[in-house]
Design a protein around this motif. Structure first.
Motif, PDB file in Angstrom:
ATOM      1  N   UNK A 144       0.826  -1.214   0.000  1.00  0.00           N
ATOM      2  CA  UNK A 144       0.000   0.000   0.000  1.00  0.00           C
ATOM      3  C   UNK A 144       0.861   1.265   0.000  1.00  0.00           C
ATOM      4  N   UNK A 145       0.538   2.191  -0.877  1.00  0.00           N
ATOM      5  CA  UNK A 145       1.348   3.419  -0.970  1.00  0.00           C
ATOM      6  C   UNK A 145       1.273   4.237   0.308  1.00  0.00           C
ATOM      7  N   UNK A 146       0.135   4.183   1.010  1.00  0.00           N
ATOM      8  CA  UNK A 146       0.017   4.949   2.254  1.00  0.00           C
ATOM      9  C   UNK A 146       0.991   4.430   3.310  1.00  0.00           C
ATOM     10  N   UNK A 147       1.232   3.120   3.294  1.00  0.00           N
ATOM     11  CA  UNK A 147       2.180   2.533   4.231  1.00  0.00           C
ATOM     12  C   UNK A 147       3.606   2.935   3.871  1.00  0.00           C
ATOM     13  N   UNK A 148       3.931   2.826   2.574  1.00  0.00           N
ATOM     14  CA  UNK A 148       5.281   3.166   2.125  1.00  0.00           C
ATOM     15  C   UNK A 148       5.599   4.634   2.364  1.00  0.00           C
ATOM     16  N   UNK A 149       4.601   5.496   2.223  1.00  0.00           N
ATOM     17  CA  UNK A 149       4.828   6.938   2.382  1.00  0.00           C
ATOM     18  C   UNK A 149       5.296   7.290   3.784  1.00  0.00           C
ATOM     19  N   UNK A 150       4.977   6.431   4.754  1.00  0.00           N
ATOM     20  CA  UNK A 150       5.349   6.710   6.138  1.00  0.00           C
ATOM     21  C   UNK A 150       6.657   6.030   6.547  1.00  0.00           C
ATOM     22  N   UNK A 151       7.272   5.301   5.622  1.00  0.00           N
ATOM     23  CA  UNK A 151       8.539   4.648   5.944  1.00  0.00           C
ATOM     24  C   UNK A 151       9.703   5.615   5.722  1.00  0.00           C
ATOM     25  N   UNK A 152      10.681   5.511   6.570  1.00  0.00           N
ATOM     26  CA  UNK A 152      11.885   6.299   6.334  1.00  0.00           C
ATOM     27  C   UNK A 152      12.514   5.824   5.021  1.00  0.00           C
ATOM     28  N   UNK A 153      13.037   6.742   4.224  1.00  0.00           N
ATOM     29  CA  UNK A 153      13.501   6.371   2.879  1.00  0.00           C
ATOM     30  C   UNK A 153      14.503   5.225   2.847  1.00  0.00           C
ATOM     31  N   UNK A 154      15.455   5.193   3.783  1.00  0.00           N
ATOM     32  CA  UNK A 154      16.440   4.104   3.780  1.00  0.00           C
ATOM     33  C   UNK A 154      15.758   2.758   4.014  1.00  0.00           C
ATOM     34  N   UNK A 155      14.710   2.763   4.864  1.00  0.00           N
ATOM     35  CA  UNK A 155      13.999   1.533   5.173  1.00  0.00           C
ATOM     36  C   UNK A 155      13.184   1.059   3.982  1.00  0.00           C
ATOM     37  N   UNK A 156      12.522   1.999   3.315  1.00  0.00           N
ATOM     38  CA  UNK A 156      11.761   1.645   2.118  1.00  0.00           C
ATOM     39  C   UNK A 156      12.690   1.127   1.029  1.00  0.00           C
TER      40      UNK A 156
END
Length: 326
Positions: A144-156
């Motif tokens: 889900x994009x809403x979940x990814x949007x809240x991840x820190x970039x290095x983690x994503x």
């Protein structure tokens, strides 16, 4: 790393087992990259071998290069290593399972080390075109994009580097280091961490979110062909050619990224410096303090080779290195 696989398995739905069936990409390197690959590989110290024995005075260290992902071949590897390693005085891992379990409990109460819990999310931090490109990859993975949007970039970025087949594998984190943890526990052998998770989180989060987001966008194209890349990595690992993995990743990633070479190299060096060079140097302080015992040092195989690798640093410190069966 095992820690991130565990986190991902908690965050994402897991379906039925889906084995990775990609193809080896080594033959896909362009002629120029293949020539660079061969020339560079020939210059690297300790490019092969997943089990080395380092000796100095009364100290013996079994250096084991692990793979943090779950592959069935690892059962036979542990069976071969067990008769020797079960007699060790101590096991050293990147982070022990007990420390990881403790940190997971803290993470449940405060997810800020891996998630953006306040302020702008990736939707706000990335240009619209870059977020659209990422959203396409996320949709292909069922994330889900809403979940990814809240991840820190290095983690994503670490999550997107793993193909769906890995995330859908039962117990994806049950790699060689996890199996060796079980071996040490079975024989009542002390276990120690070479680093703390808090130090690791500080390392990953030391760059501002804006800079992390920029790096993520620049490397988006390298997340393609994930299943093939995992297969390529596994083939090199099980053939004990660990230096090939990083070198191939660098050259193939440069071809995929579509960036000017200097921009790609800037990103790669930043990753290599943080994940390998600095951590190796820190671990060596702990490793060199081990004296008058037999110890197992079980860390990701990428940490063994090259000039900054543990093997070369041990040799420089006066240890005698001997390749051992794996």
């Amino acid at each position: 790393m095992r820690i991130f696989l565990l986190l991902l398995s908690m965050l994402l739905p897991v379906s039925a087992y889906a084995a990775c069936e990609g193809r080896d990409l080594m033959q896909d390197l362009s002629p120029a990259s293949k020539a660079e690959f061969d020339a560079t590989l020939a210059t690297l110290p300790f490019p092969e071998g997943n089990h080395w024995i380092a000796t100095k005075d009364q100290t013996t260290l079994h250096i084991i290069g692990t793979l943090h992902l779950n592959f069935p071949q690892m059962d036979a590897i542990v069976d071969r290593l067990a008769p020797t390693l079960k007699n060790a005085d101590a096991f050293y891992f990147e982070v022990t399972k007990d420390e990881l379990d403790s940190w997971e409990k803290r993470l449940a109460a405060d997810p800020s080390p891996v998630l953006i819990t306040s302020g702008p999310t990736l939707v706000d931090l990335l240009p619209e075109e870059d977020w659209a490109d990422l959203s396409t990859i996320l949709a292909e993975r069922g994330i889900p994009s809403w979940m990814a949007a809240k991840m820190r970039p290095w983690f994503l970025g670490m999550m997107l580097a793993l193909p769906t087949c890995i995330l859908q594998t039962p117990q994806p984190e049950f790699g060689l280091d996890t199996r060796l943890t079980a071996l040490a526990k079975e024989h009542g052998i002390a276990q120690h961490s070479l680093e703390s998770i808090d130090d690791l989180m500080r390392l990953f989060n030391r760059y501002p979110l804006e800079d992390q987001a920029k790096s993520l966008a620049r490397m988006t194209a390298t997340f393609q062909q994930g299943e093939d890349q995992i297969t390529t990595m596994a083939n090199s690992y099980f053939n004990e050619r660990h230096a090939e993995v990083l070198l191939f990743g660098r050259l193939f990633g440069r071809e995929l990224a579509g960036l000017p070479e200097d921009e790609f190299e800037e990103e790669w060096v930043k990753i290599e410096q943080s994940l390998l060079v600095e951590r190796n140097n820190s671990w060596m302080q702990r490793i060199l303090a081990i004296e008058d015992q037999t110890a197992v040092i079980a860390v990701g195989a990428a940490h063994l080779g090259d000039t900054y690798g543990l093997l070369n640093q041990l040799q420089t410190a006066g240890y005698t290195l001997t390749r051992a069966p794996f």
